[in-house]
Design an enzyme around this catalytic site. Structure first.
Site, PDB file in Angstrom:
ATOM      1  N   GLU A  64       0.814  -1.222   0.000  1.00  0.00           N
ATOM      2  CA  GLU A  64       0.000   0.000   0.000  1.00  0.00           C
ATOM      3  C   GLU A  64       0.847   1.272   0.000  1.00  0.00           C
ATOM      4  OE1 GLU A  64      -0.370  -2.572   2.001  1.00  0.00           O
ATOM      5  OE2 GLU A  64      -2.428  -3.309   1.875  1.00  0.00           O
ATOM      6  N   PHE A 126     -11.969  -7.731  13.242  1.00  0.00           N
ATOM      7  CA  PHE A 126     -10.815  -8.181  12.473  1.00  0.00           C
ATOM      8  C   PHE A 126     -10.429  -7.096  11.453  1.00  0.00           C
ATOM      9  CE2 PHE A 126      -9.164 -10.380   8.633  1.00  0.00           C
ATOM     10  CZ  PHE A 126      -7.943 -10.742   9.172  1.00  0.00           C
ATOM     11  N   GLN A 127      -9.168  -6.773  11.398  1.00  0.00           N
ATOM     12  CA  GLN A 127      -8.628  -5.756  10.487  1.00  0.00           C
ATOM     13  C   GLN A 127      -9.317  -4.404  10.641  1.00  0.00           C
ATOM     14  OE1 GLN A 127      -8.347  -7.416   6.455  1.00  0.00           O
ATOM     15  NE2 GLN A 127      -6.281  -8.115   6.942  1.00  0.00           N
ATOM     16  N   LYS A 176     -17.717  -1.493   4.993  1.00  0.00           N
ATOM     17  CA  LYS A 176     -18.116  -2.473   3.988  1.00  0.00           C
ATOM     18  C   LYS A 176     -19.633  -2.529   3.788  1.00  0.00           C
ATOM     19  CE  LYS A 176     -17.637  -7.349   2.962  1.00  0.00           C
ATOM     20  NZ  LYS A 176     -17.592  -8.616   3.672  1.00  0.00           N
ATOM     21  N   MET A 484      23.827   9.826   3.376  1.00  0.00           N
ATOM     22  CA  MET A 484      23.725  11.154   3.987  1.00  0.00           C
ATOM     23  C   MET A 484      23.983  11.092   5.485  1.00  0.00           C
ATOM     24  SD  MET A 484      23.474  14.280   3.291  1.00  0.00           S
ATOM     25  CE  MET A 484      22.569  14.839   1.850  1.00  0.00           C
TER      26      MET A 484
END
Lengths: 585, 170
Positions: A64, A126-127, A176, A484
């Site tokens: 993602e 969940f999630q 959802k 760096m």
């Protein structure tokens, strides 16, 4: 004999009933969205389902973070909002770095996140992640949609908010059950309801005259071009203004390209690793006018010593930037392009002959340079890339030494051709951003100049490049260090190296080949030009692995927290001990 | 400069009109928290239009940061306006509930003081009184200090409510 009558299949056509997800995708189609960069998951399945057969092409990413950087790169390269779509929970939290990157650099992206069903919100489903809450500090605005029929209004507002005024990311969290339920609204194009949202209008004539008067009498003016000039496509207007005023121009890292860096009035980038002559101009100017720059600490260093004797003018789209860092003597609120276009008529040419001569002397005295004494340098590789591509490529970068060298040696004359993570300094940004840019501008050459450290944070998107046959070129500047930080440790921390050795780097050519992508290898000065030419002309995707000398430093350098007076132009003798920087990072 | 004038100089009252939506309070609070600004009091209430809410925030801090805070509050999409009000052109009011120990010996004095401060005794039990007082913050402070002598058990204050005077919008 009669044939049995066929059942009537052509029932009177009723408009097909849509669910929330289908309404969502229809709205995005109506806005002209071409691509959605997405990764699916349970809570987002209805939205992915609605994408089947859509005009919008779904680009399946591998992570993602990569998806949000692609949306960002697409937006910067095209000026149109980029759209990412992910699922709930970890899918959503993986977008935070990408959202923050867009937020810091004012890039219009829309991030759609699936969410658990509304009945389970706040119940550790969940999630489930409270992504609306998690992202609040790094979005321009965000929504948690609670009614299916609100979807068209929310998407219309998100589309408007992300790209007007000072652009930025907008997150839309979509439970959802909301995307699955039937859409029963009357229209996909409802009225927006955002009375608190303010976009600055055109500046008044009175304000323009007052602002233009501030230029009068300046003998040593300096125009400072920032990202606002790029975002608003102020390039042509800035050129006309600079030429009318006879004023030299310097650009921030993100302002690269808004004013052609090969123009005789251009001093290139200023600031921490800017050109010596741009920084000398900052010290010696009697007037500095920021056009869409927010006086970032990479430019000012120490604000108390920044342009103390110069009049400071500020053209800015975001009122909250006025007085934040610099207290301007005059300012004007509006988009850089709109203000500058109007301003041109009100300013008068300045007598800057001596000033231009003074700057020409600095330029001659302290040019940007590199040598081949120790072997193949990053600067040479990037400079060759610039020459071979005639400065016409869209260049994306990560953050670090390679980014600064790319800024110094890959000059650009075009707005929208320089895509880098400036404010956030996000490692792993350059490669996925290049993918987004290539989708947006399929005919242009796109080169991701990345470090060996940053590339390994998002290299999984090689699969995305392969699957979509994108001719992106990835130029890996491999010095086998987090360069760096190593440079700072060498200069300011007695060379006590800590956590910077990238021992264990892969063979990047073999890595590319395992993804089905052509690999090139540069490790000697002598063959750099030929390999670069072949790679840049290769018709498909290519990874160019440039193994450069391990210990090299970016100069000039102004230590963090110091002003341009403390610029280190040449590498200091090894015996000289430097103070630890006091500035932020 | 005395402590109290310093205090009033550093204390700022902001009033805001915001969209009546979930999350708006968090967005507002984040603008303060990110800059290390502590909120002394915060009142969220209905406005005459149910689509919008009023917020009155009292906070202490330096002027430059406050200026940034006001600008960043105005930048929020859900904020219609945020502004600091000059105390000389606005009315502010606050409500306090104070639970004071009440012994047979002290009760009379507490009642007497309450009357003087136009405070109402709203609950009486065997050993405590609850007193409601509304007024300007300074009066509430004075009354609170006075009651401490008799033993304050608990106290709740609403924080300032503010309204601009005359034609000026709050």
């Amino acid at each position: 004999m009669t044939t049995p009558e066929k059942p009537k299949t052509e029932a009177p056509k009723e408009p097909k009933k849509m669910n929330g997800a289908e309404a969502l995708i229809r709205c995005l189609e109506n806005f002209g969205v071409e691509y959605i960069f997405g990764l699916s998951g349970g809570a987002a399945i209805p939205i992915f389902d609605a994408l089947v057969g859509s005009k919008i092409k779904l680009i399946l990413v591998r992570h993602e973070q990569g998806g949000t950087h692609m949306a960002d790169g697409y937006a910067r390269a095209t000026g149109k909002p980029g759209v990412a779509l992910v699922t709930s929970g970890p899918g959503a939290t993986n977008t935070v770095t990408g959202i923050m990157t867009s937020h810091m650099d004012s890039v219009p992206i829309i991030v759609l996140t699936g969410q658990t069903i509304t009945a389970m919100l706040g119940k550790d489903a969940f999630q489930e992640a409270d992504i609306f809450g998690v992202t609040m500090p790094v979005v321009k605005h965000s929504y948690l949609v609670k009614k299916t029929n609100d979807i068209p209004r929310v998407i219309k507002e998100a589309w408007h908010i992300c790209q007007t005024g000072r652009p930025g990311p907008v997150l839309v969290d979509l439970p959802k059950d909301i995307t699955s339920a039937p859409f029963t609204g009357d229209t996909l194009d409802p009225e927006m309801d955002i009375p608190g949202y303010k976009v600055p209008g055109k500046p008044s004539k009175k304000d323009l005259i007052k602002f233009a008067n501030a230029f009068k009498g300046s003998k040593k003016p300096l125009l400072l071009i920032g990202h606002g000039a790029v975002i608003s496509h102020a390039g042509k207007a800035v050129k006309r203004l600079a030429e009318k005023l006879h004023a030299p121009v310097t650009n921030t890292l993100l302002g690269k390209g808004a004013f052609a860096e090969t123009h005789p009035l251009s001093l290139g980038m200023l600031g921490m690793h800017g050109t010596a002559y741009a920084n000398k101009a900052v010290i010696n100017c009697d007037l500095i006018c920021s056009i869409g720059s927010r006086w970032d600490d990479r430019i000012n260093g120490n604000n108390a010593e920044f342009c103390v004797n110069a009049k400071k003018l500020h053209i800015e789209v975001d009122p909250a930037e006025i007085n934040k860092i610099v207290k301007p003597d005059a300012y004007i609120i509006g988009s850089a392009r709109e203000v500058v276009e109007e301003l041109i008529d009100y300013v008068e040419p300045l007598d800057t002959k001596e000033w231009i001569e003074e700057l020409a002397y600095y330029r001659k005295q302290w040019p940007l340079k590199y040598s081949h004494d120790k072997g193949l340098t990053a600067q040479y590789v990037i400079h060759e890339c610039y020459k071979v591509t005639q400065g016409k490529a869209i260049v994306t970068t990560d953050v670090g030494q390679h980014q600064m060298w790319a800024a110094q040696f890959y000059l650009t004359d075009y707005c929208d051709n320089w895509i880098t993570s400036g404010g956030a300094g996000t490692m792993g940004f350059g490669f996925p951003a290049a993918i987004g840019a290539q989708f947006g501008r399929p005919k242009d050459l796109v080169v991701a100049i990345v470090g060996d450290g940053g590339f390994q944070m998002t290299l999984y998107e090689l699969a995305t490049v392969f699957v979509n046959k994108l001719p992106v070129k990835v130029l890996i500047i491999d010095n086998k260090y987090l360069g760096m930080v190593r440079q700072w440790q060498e200069l300011f921390f007695d060379n006590r190296l800590s956590g910077v050795d990238l021992e264990g780097n892969p063979n990047f050519v073999k890595l590319a080949e395992s993804y089905g992508i052509k690999g090139f290898h540069i490790h000697k000065v002598e063959h750099c030009h030929d390999v670069m030419t072949e790679a840049m002309n290769y018709p498909g995707p290519a990874v160019i692995w440039a193994e450069v000398i391990k210990e090299d430093n970016v100069f000039p350098m102004i230590p963090a927290g110091k002003s341009a007076y403390h610029m280190i132009i040449e590498p200091p003798p090894q015996t000289q001990k430097l103070e630890k920087p006091t500035g932020s990072t | 400069m005395t402590d109290s004038t310093q205090k009033s100089k550093d204390t700022h009252i902001l009033s805001m009109l915001v969209a009546n939506k979930p999350g708006v309070l968090v967005r507002v609070a984040l603008v303060f928290a990110r800059r290390g600004f502590n909120i002394d009091s915060l009142v969220v209430s209905a406005s005459i239009n149910p689509k919008y809410s009023r917020m009155t925030i009292t906070a202490k801090g330096d002027l430059a940061t406050l200026d940034q805070i006001i600008k960043n509050l105005n930048k929020l999409v859900d904020v219609l306006h945020a502004s600091e009000h000059d105390p000389t052109h606005s009315i502010d009011h606050e409500l306090a509930l104070i639970k004071v120990k009440a012994t047979p010996a002290s009760k009379t004095a507490v009642v007497k003081h309450s009357k003087k401060y136009h405070a109402k005794i709203v609950d009486v039990t065997d050993n405590a009184l609850i007193i409601a007082q509304s007024g300007v913050t300074e009066e509430l402070d004075e009354f609170e200090n006075l009651m401490r002598k008799y033993g304050v058990i608990e106290m709740v204050r609403s924080g300032k409510l503010l309204m601009a005077q005359g034609k000026e919008a709050t």
